[in-house]
Motif scaffolding. Structure first.
Motif, PDB file in Angstrom:
ATOM      1  N   LEU A  56      -1.337 -17.501 -21.701  1.00  0.00           N
ATOM      2  CA  LEU A  56      -2.426 -17.622 -20.729  1.00  0.00           C
ATOM      3  C   LEU A  56      -2.732 -19.089 -20.441  1.00  0.00           C
ATOM      4  O   LEU A  56      -2.926 -19.489 -19.288  1.00  0.00           O
ATOM      5  N   ARG A  57      -2.769 -19.888 -21.497  1.00  0.00           N
ATOM      6  CA  ARG A  57      -3.078 -21.314 -21.344  1.00  0.00           C
ATOM      7  C   ARG A  57      -1.995 -22.023 -20.531  1.00  0.00           C
ATOM      8  O   ARG A  57      -2.285 -22.897 -19.702  1.00  0.00           O
ATOM      9  N   ALA A  58      -0.749 -21.649 -20.753  1.00  0.00           N
ATOM     10  CA  ALA A  58       0.360 -22.273 -20.026  1.00  0.00           C
ATOM     11  C   ALA A  58       0.280 -21.944 -18.537  1.00  0.00           C
ATOM     12  O   ALA A  58       0.482 -22.824 -17.680  1.00  0.00           O
ATOM     13  N   ARG A  59      -0.017 -20.684 -18.220  1.00  0.00           N
ATOM     14  CA  ARG A  59      -0.142 -20.322 -16.800  1.00  0.00           C
ATOM     15  C   ARG A  59      -1.346 -21.009 -16.168  1.00  0.00           C
ATOM     16  O   ARG A  59      -1.293 -21.432 -15.005  1.00  0.00           O
ATOM     17  N   ALA A  60      -2.433 -21.124 -16.935  1.00  0.00           N
ATOM     18  CA  ALA A  60      -3.610 -21.824 -16.414  1.00  0.00           C
ATOM     19  C   ALA A  60      -3.276 -23.285 -16.100  1.00  0.00           C
ATOM     20  O   ALA A  60      -3.743 -23.832 -15.092  1.00  0.00           O
ATOM     21  N   ALA A  61      -2.469 -23.920 -16.929  1.00  0.00           N
ATOM     22  CA  ALA A  61      -2.089 -25.311 -16.699  1.00  0.00           C
ATOM     23  C   ALA A  61      -1.271 -25.450 -15.417  1.00  0.00           C
ATOM     24  O   ALA A  61      -1.434 -26.421 -14.655  1.00  0.00           O
ATOM     25  N   VAL A  62      -0.391 -24.479 -15.156  1.00  0.00           N
ATOM     26  CA  VAL A  62       0.409 -24.506 -13.928  1.00  0.00           C
ATOM     27  C   VAL A  62      -0.486 -24.395 -12.702  1.00  0.00           C
ATOM     28  O   VAL A  62      -0.321 -25.129 -11.717  1.00  0.00           O
ATOM     29  N   HIS A  63      -1.452 -23.490 -12.736  1.00  0.00           N
ATOM     30  CA  HIS A  63      -2.358 -23.326 -11.595  1.00  0.00           C
ATOM     31  C   HIS A  63      -3.251 -24.547 -11.404  1.00  0.00           C
ATOM     32  O   HIS A  63      -3.589 -24.889 -10.263  1.00  0.00           O
ATOM     33  N   LYS A  64      -3.616 -25.191 -12.491  1.00  0.00           N
ATOM     34  CA  LYS A  64      -4.413 -26.417 -12.375  1.00  0.00           C
ATOM     35  C   LYS A  64      -3.655 -27.465 -11.581  1.00  0.00           C
ATOM     36  O   LYS A  64      -4.204 -28.096 -10.663  1.00  0.00           O
ATOM     37  N   GLU A  65      -2.382 -27.668 -11.902  1.00  0.00           N
ATOM     38  CA  GLU A  65      -1.572 -28.649 -11.176  1.00  0.00           C
ATOM     39  C   GLU A  65      -1.400 -28.239  -9.716  1.00  0.00           C
ATOM     40  O   GLU A  65      -1.438 -29.075  -8.808  1.00  0.00           O
TER      41      GLU A  65
END
Length: 480
Positions: A439-448
């Protein structure tokens, strides 16, 4: 000031609609437009907090002219209950004459309202002004709203009768009918149901819709809106994904740093679970629910920052005051504050949510799934625990989990009580497990991706430029 470049914005009477509209005002100012925000008097809503937000944001934006329309006689008081939307639509309709007179007094280029105030399009269409809607929720919710008036079979069961039966809406993941807006779960013969369906049928009447999202976050829903199979027989107006409009009400506050941020400074990176359930307190938890949350947080062993409001009164004659100060000693379990001292912080009423989410120490966000909060979590790159309370938040929950992939669900919300064991288990899942890391990894992608969308050449920048170009083209045709 160029009168021929004046834009009038007509926001709704809620923080979640008003704040994105003022952020749209700021973007229009950056592009050289004069902006007037026309207002229905905020005092018609029995919500002290909303009036205060309006006053603070108006004071913080001196280039924008805020104009309160003259009052109508005996306006309905807007309290958050089952009749809220019906009274709100009646109020907007009754203000149309005031809006008409005001728009005739200025040299207007563009008019924009939010979706619950689409009744105002009657006025602007009569006057011939280009009229746009700012949709303050997700593109996926917009897809659902566009389809709802045509989705039920003649003589078939109502949305209410469908219960938890999954709806198969074109371009969206399956969703229980019970997750729809409360107004469409009413009896189809009720005034509330009929008024909501009439409002949804106004969607094609706008010249276009600005959506507070960005394309890569909702690629499936955005593609669906361009597909003629989305709403057979209708031609949807152009959709411009111009978000995320993410900002803090604290921008208009005093510059003092909130005490909770200093506390976060002393915590390890991504170690704190942040719990906050919206800006207006409509979904305040019961005393029983507050105790279950407390026990779950205590047993999880993780650090937390929790915004607590006083529960609503059980007395129907006593209107809920979202600014009421909660008595933590009475509401929370004996010894809770002492046992969690150092690793937990309870804040009364409000915290600067954007700043908290962007702090390096914040590792997860327990949220009511309001779209503004979802975008704030996404742009901060924080995984979320979804706990919907009202409005379209149940729909957002499905979208957050199935399409965006940044959230897991706090089970029990639909039955009215999330147990302590569930709070503990889901906090541990997000903070400790492999699923939480994903979940955290996908959140980081969306942040970028959110940052890229707002940069020069990004999709949201290009969409806003296309919106302005379409407005200019429409104006040129009108002058020919």
């Amino acid at each position: 000031m160029e009168k021929e470049k004046t834009v009038v914005l007509y926001p709704g009477l809620s923080v979640s609609h008003f704040v994105p509209m003022t952020q749209l005002a700021g973007t229009l100012l950056d592009h050289g437009y004069a902006v007037i925000v026309a207002l229905i008097d905020p005092s018609v809503k029995e919500d002290i907090a909303f009036g205060a937000v309006v006053a603070r944001l108006a004071a913080s934006m001196p280039p924008v002219r805020f104009h309160t329309l003259p009052a109508v006689e005996d306006p309905p008081k807007l309290t958050h209950d089952g009749q809220f939307m019906l009274r709100y639509l009646d109020l907007v309709s009754r203000y149309n004459k005031r809006l008409h007179d005001f728009l005739c007094s200025i040299n207007l280029l563009i008019f924009s309202t939010d979706s619950p105030s689409n009744e105002a399009l009657v006025v602007t269409k009569r006057l011939g002004f280009p009229s746009y809607t700012l949709f303050t929720s997700s593109a996926a919710t917009f897809v659902a709203f566009a389809q709802l008036p045509t989705v039920l079979a003649e003589g078939g069961p109502s949305f209410k009768e469908l219960g938890d039966t999954h709806l198969e809406l074109f371009g969206l993941p399956p969703m229980p009918a019970s997750h729809l807006l409360g107004e469409v779960l009413e009896d189809p013969e009720s005034d509330t149901y009929k008024a909501m369906m009439a409002l949804l049928c106004r969607i094609p009447e706008a010249d276009g819709t600005l959506v507070n999202t960005f394309e890569s976050l909702e690629a499936r829903a955005v593609a669906t809106l361009k597909d003629p199979r989305c709403v057979p027989g209708w031609v949807l107006p152009p959709v411009y994904c111009v978000g995320p409009f993410v900002g803090s009400i604290a921008d208009a506050e005093a510059k003092e740093r909130h005490e909770c941020l200093a506390w976060l400074d002393g915590q390890l990176d991504r170690s704190v679970v942040f719990l906050c359930f919206g800006s207006i307190g409509t979904g305040n938890h019961s005393e029983e629910q507050l105790r279950e949350i407390a026990v779950g947080l205590d047993k999880s062993g993780h650090c937390f920052l929790w915004v607590v409001r006083a529960p609503a009164s059980d007395d129907p004659e006593k209107p809920h005051d979202p600014s009421a100060n909660p008595d933590l000693d009475t509401l929370l379990p004996d010894g809770f504050m002492e046992r969690t001292n150092g690793r937990g912080l309870v804040v009364k009423l409000w915290a600067p949510q954007v700043d908290v989410l962007r702090h390096r120490a914040t590792g997860a966000f327990v949220t009511h799934c309001g779209w503004n909060s979802v975008l704030e979590g996404v742009t901060a790159g924080v995984p979320m625990l979804s706990w919907p309370l009202y409005s379209e938040q149940k729909m957002n929950k499905v979208h957050m989990m199935r399409d965006i992939g940044v959230a897991t669900e706090m089970v029990g919300w639909q039955q009215g009580l999330v147990k302590a064991g569930e709070v503990e288990a889901k906090v541990r899942l997000v903070m400790e497990s492999e699923e939480g890391r994903e979940l955290r990894a996908r959140a980081a992608v969306h942040k970028e991706a959110a940052a890229a969308a707002c940069d020069d050449g990004g999709t949201s920048r290009l969409a806003f430029a296309q919106f302005l170009a379409d407005v200019a083209s429409r104006q040129d045709r009108a002058l020919q």
